[in-house]
Design an enzyme around this catalytic site. Structure first.
Site, PDB file in Angstrom:
ATOM      1  N   GLY A  12       0.818  -1.212   0.000  1.00  0.00           N
ATOM      2  CA  GLY A  12       0.000   0.000   0.000  1.00  0.00           C
ATOM      3  C   GLY A  12       0.847   1.255   0.000  1.00  0.00           C
ATOM      4  N   THR A 162       4.498   1.731   6.612  1.00  0.00           N
ATOM      5  CA  THR A 162       3.137   1.233   6.733  1.00  0.00           C
ATOM      6  C   THR A 162       2.395   2.100   7.728  1.00  0.00           C
ATOM      7  OG1 THR A 162       1.697  -0.543   7.527  1.00  0.00           O
ATOM      8  CG2 THR A 162       3.908  -0.511   8.409  1.00  0.00           C
ATOM      9  N   ASP A 164       0.136   1.112   9.486  1.00  0.00           N
ATOM     10  CA  ASP A 164      -0.164   0.260  10.644  1.00  0.00           C
ATOM     11  C   ASP A 164       0.955   0.278  11.684  1.00  0.00           C
ATOM     12  OD1 ASP A 164      -2.506  -0.444   9.376  1.00  0.00           O
ATOM     13  OD2 ASP A 164      -1.736  -2.334   8.600  1.00  0.00           O
ATOM     14  N   ARG A 199     -25.810  10.619  18.352  1.00  0.00           N
ATOM     15  CA  ARG A 199     -25.609   9.200  18.067  1.00  0.00           C
ATOM     16  C   ARG A 199     -24.271   8.712  18.628  1.00  0.00           C
ATOM     17  NH1 ARG A 199     -27.857   8.290  11.862  1.00  0.00           N
ATOM     18  NH2 ARG A 199     -29.955   9.143  12.229  1.00  0.00           N
ATOM     19  N   GLY A 207      -5.772  -1.972  10.097  1.00  0.00           N
ATOM     20  CA  GLY A 207      -5.112  -2.634  11.211  1.00  0.00           C
ATOM     21  C   GLY A 207      -5.535  -4.079  11.211  1.00  0.00           C
ATOM     22  N   ARG A 208      -5.002  -4.836  10.253  1.00  0.00           N
ATOM     23  CA  ARG A 208      -5.386  -6.235  10.081  1.00  0.00           C
ATOM     24  C   ARG A 208      -4.959  -7.077  11.281  1.00  0.00           C
ATOM     25  NH1 ARG A 208      -3.081  -6.971   5.364  1.00  0.00           N
ATOM     26  NH2 ARG A 208      -1.085  -7.531   6.295  1.00  0.00           N
TER      27      ARG A 208
END
Length: 393
Positions: A12, A162, A164, A199, A207-208
């Site tokens: 990515g 990354t 992440d 709401r 964030g796999r």
């Protein structure tokens, strides 16, 4: 033949990649190297046919101070990217004979899947180009193949990127700061909409396997978060969100959730075909949580998917600083003849570290010190003496 290095970006895109490419080019020229950009990540070396001018034009881009002069001003990657894994190719380019490559077969869901290891072709292309060193910029997937090339005898210098922030052996990866900056800004902007409609706001981020992006965004926005490293109790979480909403004079609350975060009794649902590194897309966890909030607490929600917006656009100051420094560190390492190393930050300092062992997988959040499992929030205590990014490599 002149001394020649190649540089590529895989996986990515994140802001800051172009700053690395520019620094490597400028320093390379100063050090009398010929710098070659390989386009489209590892695909540029698996699909490159050096005997075909069209193929060379598609995948090989000589880099100079002139054509990289302004690239650091924008995000993305000047060299483009792909999620190609040369060791597990599902198809062989037409100009090559598939029987020349080692083949692996496995059965999944009743179907036989075949992959090929094209490393021999990658090595052949590097040799024919007279490449002295490969500089690979990527996350844990891209760098896993960089580690493979190093084992094959190729000189490799890796640079971690990354959003992440989950590459091992470093406390920081290019793209992380910009992602948090963007997430914080988006959540603060959307506060007005969530509040106007009274709401519960649910924000989804990438964030796999690791929850750094969600955790650090929650840290600076002071909201609750869900991370892959810890399964929460769903009824307790919803109770906390309702409690937050009712104690807020504006009658709203917010939570941020990593795409890989789960609760007790729920496992992430995967859809679509796996990529070259075995990863499938995940069903939108924000929508799944919203449905549970509606069913269990009769509360209305607003779901916002922040994922791709966090990795697009220009880099912030931190990512420009780190990217520029990593690029120069890579060239310093190259000048010293080093291989199998990665630029990184350890103990808050810029360091050269080993390329992570792919078998170890991504770096994970230390739940015990970084995540409050009772309140489903980041831990704010005990930070004295830690590096600036609050975690050690």
């Amino acid at each position: 033949m002149p001394k020649r290095i190649v540089i590529l970006t895989g996986g990515g895109d994140v802001p800051g990649l172009n700053a690395v490419i520019k620094q490597v080019t400028y320093r390379g020229v100063e050090m009398e190297y010929e710098v070659i950009g390989i386009r489209r990540g590892w695909e540029g070396l698996t699909h490159l046919d050096l005997d075909n001018p069209d193929s060379k034009s598609r995948y090989v881009l000589p880099l100079t101070p002139l054509n990289t002069r302004t690239i650091e001003r924008t995000g993305g990657t000047f060299l483009h990217s792909s999620r190609t894994n040369p060791a597990k190719m599902k198809a062989i380019p037409e100009f090559l004979d598939a029987s020349a490559f080692p083949k692996t077969e496995r059965v999944k869901d009743g179907k036989t899947q075949v992959t090929y290891d094209m490393t021999s072709h990658v090595l052949k292309n590097l040799e024919k180009m007279g490449v002295e060193t490969v500089i690979a910029i990527g996350g844990d997937d891209t760098l896993s193949y960089a580690a493979r090339l190093h084992k094959e005898g190729v000189k490799v210098v890796a640079i971690p990127k990354t959003m992440d922030n989950d590459v091992r052996n470093t406390e920081y990866c290019i793209g992380f700061s910009t992602a948090i900056t963007r997430a914080e800004s988006a959540i603060q902007r959307q506060r007005t909409t969530v509040g106007s409609h009274e709401r519960i706001g649910i924000f989804r981020v990438f964030g796999r396997d690791a929850g750094y992006t969600a955790l650090y965004t929650a840290y600076v926005t002071n909201i609750r978060c869900l991370i892959p490293e810890y399964k929460v109790d769903l009824d307790k979480l919803i109770g906390l969100l309702v409690e937050d909403k009712r104690s807020n004079p504006a009658n709203y609350s917010r939570v941020i959730r990593s795409e890989g975060a789960e609760w007790v009794g729920y496992e992430t649902i995967h859809v679509g075909e796996a990529d070259a590194y075995g990863h499938q897309k995940k069903v939108n966890v924000g929508d799944m949580l919203a449905a549970e909030v509606k069913n269990r607490a009769k509360e209305e929600t607003i779901v916002s998917d922040l994922t791709y917006d966090l990795r697009s656009g220009d880099p912030d100051f931190t990512d420009k600083l780190v990217a520029t420094t990593f690029g120069n560190m890579a060239m310093d390492a190259l000048a010293e003849g080093k291989s199998g190393i990665m630029t990184g930050i350890a103990g808050g300092c810029f360091e050269l570290v080993e390329i992570p062992d792919p078998a170890l997988g991504p770096r994970k959040v230390d739940v015990e010190t970084m995540y409050n499992t009772d309140r489903y929030r980041p831990s704010y205590n005990g930070k004295r003496g830690l590096p600036i990014f609050l975690t050690r490599a």
